[in-house]
Enzyme design. Structure first.
Site, PDB file in Angstrom:
ATOM      1  N   LYS A 139      -4.014   0.664  -6.872  1.00 37.51           N
ATOM      2  CA  LYS A 139      -5.258   0.305  -7.558  1.00 37.51           C
ATOM      3  C   LYS A 139      -5.262   1.037  -8.893  1.00 37.51           C
ATOM      4  O   LYS A 139      -5.842   2.116  -9.036  1.00 37.51           O
ATOM      5  CB  LYS A 139      -6.460   0.685  -6.679  1.00 37.51           C
ATOM      6  CG  LYS A 139      -7.733  -0.017  -7.077  1.00 37.51           C
ATOM      7  CD  LYS A 139      -8.756   0.036  -5.976  1.00 37.51           C
ATOM      8  CE  LYS A 139     -10.131  -0.371  -6.439  1.00 37.51           C
ATOM      9  NZ  LYS A 139     -10.232  -1.742  -6.951  1.00 37.51           N
ATOM     10  N   ARG A 164      -6.009   5.591   0.180  1.00 34.59           N
ATOM     11  CA  ARG A 164      -5.485   4.635  -0.799  1.00 34.59           C
ATOM     12  C   ARG A 164      -5.333   5.276  -2.171  1.00 34.59           C
ATOM     13  O   ARG A 164      -4.346   5.040  -2.879  1.00 34.59           O
ATOM     14  CB  ARG A 164      -6.389   3.402  -0.866  1.00 34.59           C
ATOM     15  CG  ARG A 164      -5.802   2.288  -1.736  1.00 34.59           C
ATOM     16  CD  ARG A 164      -6.561   0.991  -1.610  1.00 34.59           C
ATOM     17  NE  ARG A 164      -7.894   1.069  -2.203  1.00 34.59           N
ATOM     18  CZ  ARG A 164      -8.799   0.091  -2.154  1.00 34.59           C
ATOM     19  NH1 ARG A 164      -8.504  -1.053  -1.524  1.00 34.59           N
ATOM     20  NH2 ARG A 164      -9.972   0.220  -2.705  1.00 34.59           N
ATOM     21  N   GLU A 208      -4.988 -13.279  -4.494  1.00 35.10           N
ATOM     22  CA  GLU A 208      -6.329 -12.738  -4.256  1.00 35.10           C
ATOM     23  C   GLU A 208      -7.266 -13.274  -5.333  1.00 35.10           C
ATOM     24  O   GLU A 208      -6.845 -14.006  -6.219  1.00 35.10           O
ATOM     25  CB  GLU A 208      -6.310 -11.204  -4.259  1.00 35.10           C
ATOM     26  CG  GLU A 208      -5.845 -10.593  -5.560  1.00 35.10           C
ATOM     27  CD  GLU A 208      -5.770  -9.068  -5.517  1.00 35.10           C
ATOM     28  OE1 GLU A 208      -6.309  -8.444  -4.597  1.00 35.10           O
ATOM     29  OE2 GLU A 208      -5.156  -8.508  -6.447  1.00 35.10           O
TER      30      GLU A 208
HETATM   31  N1  PMP Z   1      -8.575  -7.069  -4.956  1.00 36.19           N
HETATM   32  C1  PMP Z   1      -8.815  -6.497  -6.131  1.00 36.19           C
HETATM   33  C2  PMP Z   1      -7.993  -6.867  -7.305  1.00 36.19           C
HETATM   34  C3  PMP Z   1      -9.846  -5.543  -6.254  1.00 36.19           C
HETATM   35  O1  PMP Z   1     -10.087  -4.954  -7.433  1.00 36.19           O
HETATM   36  C4  PMP Z   1     -10.622  -5.224  -5.128  1.00 36.19           C
HETATM   37  C5  PMP Z   1     -11.713  -4.180  -5.215  1.00 36.19           C
HETATM   38  N2  PMP Z   1     -12.766  -4.591  -6.046  1.00 36.19           N
HETATM   39  C6  PMP Z   1     -10.352  -5.877  -3.914  1.00 36.19           C
HETATM   40  C7  PMP Z   1      -9.310  -6.774  -3.864  1.00 36.19           C
HETATM   41  C8  PMP Z   1     -11.144  -5.589  -2.685  1.00 36.19           C
HETATM   42  O2  PMP Z   1     -10.818  -4.309  -2.188  1.00 36.19           O
HETATM   43  P1  PMP Z   1     -11.883  -3.368  -1.490  1.00 36.19           P
HETATM   44  O3  PMP Z   1     -12.337  -4.094  -0.265  1.00 36.19           O
HETATM   45  O4  PMP Z   1     -11.132  -2.124  -1.171  1.00 36.19           O
HETATM   46  O5  PMP Z   1     -12.988  -3.156  -2.456  1.00 36.19           O
END
Ligand code: PMP
Length: 288
Positions: free
Chosen positions: A151, A52, A184
């Protein structure tokens, strides 16, 4: 105890881990990052996080200043130097030093920062009793403006939503996209359960493709649940049987109230509890 921080190509003392005020990571939020867990001394889902990270960097035309094997070595050394057995790694790549203008290509060398530290989890009580959330007024970034899969260091959209949550005395909030579909939470992915089927919004709705999300989908399918990626509305959240969030820090956490609508019987439901248990077993498994 002061930490050892990985900066570019070596470990330095925390007090010496400094970046320039001309770094575009600071000036423009121009850069990418990952948050990764360490369980029992093992870096969790490392391969997926690295994939990622490189994909996020590629999309914003940011060069990762180190090859993959070098990066894995740097992560390992940082974890070891700080004696982290159960903790959290923050991996940051900034665009590097440039001018006060936007041009990212003037920034000669991107910078690598790796921090390995303890993690601040939600209190255990919140996992047992479940969490309350609100719907935000702040609309999720349009997915064609800022791809949600990247990200990036630019989290202002999420921070505005987090402020709404905190103003309402809840720790998390649900964000909706420009069409009104669930995107989300501010730092977690959204799941609901209805009539035994698990639903989660697709990335195109404005969600990061969470590493925990992908793992939880896999664990749920191994438990013979049907998992459907589909656009969800606020109504879907209000009337679901179960509601939970997933994320690196939160893991799997049940939601029991949204905007004053109680979910199920007001406690984390059986599917949520089962998946949290399966997640725990997987994270703490003995074999590699
Ligand atoms: N959405 C956002 C905006 C995030 O910053 C994160 C990570 N903190 C997630 C979803 C969850 O992703 P992950 O399971 O890879 O931590």
């Amino acid at each position: 105890m002061a930490l050892k921080i990985w900066l570019d190509d070596k470990l330095v003392d925390e007090a010496d881990a400094k970046v320039s005020v001309f770094d575009h990571g600071l000036l423009y939020g121009d850069g990418v990052f990952e948050g990764i867990r360490v369980y029992n001394g093992r870096v969790f889902e490392l391969e997926a996080h690295i994939v990622r990270l490189y994909e996020s960097a590629k999309v914003i035309r940011l060069e990762v200043p180190i090859g993959k094997s070098g990066l894995l070595g740097a992560i390992e050394k940082t974890v070891e130097a700080n004696g982290v057995v159960d903790g959290y790694i923050r991996l940051v790549i900034t665009r590097g030093v440039g001018t006060l203008g936007l041009n990212p290509f003037i920034c000669k060398s991107s910078r690598l920062i790796i921090i390995a530290d303890k993690i601040q989890l939600y209190p255990e009580e919140l996992y047992e009793k479940g969490m309350k959330v609100i719907s935000t007024v702040t609309v999720r970034n349009h997915p064609l403006a800022i791809p949600p899969q990247v990200k990036s260091l630019n989290y202002l959209n999420n921070i505005l939503a987090k402020i709404e949550a905190l103003d309402n005395d809840v720790p998390e909030a649900i964000m909706y996209n420009h069409e009104g579909y669930v995107a989300e939470a501010t730092g977690d992915n959204v799941f609901i359960v209805r009539n035994g089927v698990i639903y989660t919004p697709p990335a195109e709705a404005g969600a990061l493709e969470g590493i925990t999300r992908a793992l939880v989908i896999r664990l749920a399918e191994e438990q013979n649940f049907r998992v459907v990626e589909k656009n969800l509305t606020r109504h879907d959240l209000y009337v679901c049987d179960e509601f939970f969030l997933t994320g690196t820090a939160a893991e799997v956490i049940g939601i029991v109230d949204i905007d004053g609508r109680v979910i199920g019987d007001g406690r984390p439901g059986p599917v949520t509890r089962l998946l949290r248990e399966e997640f725990f077993k997987y994270a703490h498994r003995k074999e590699k």
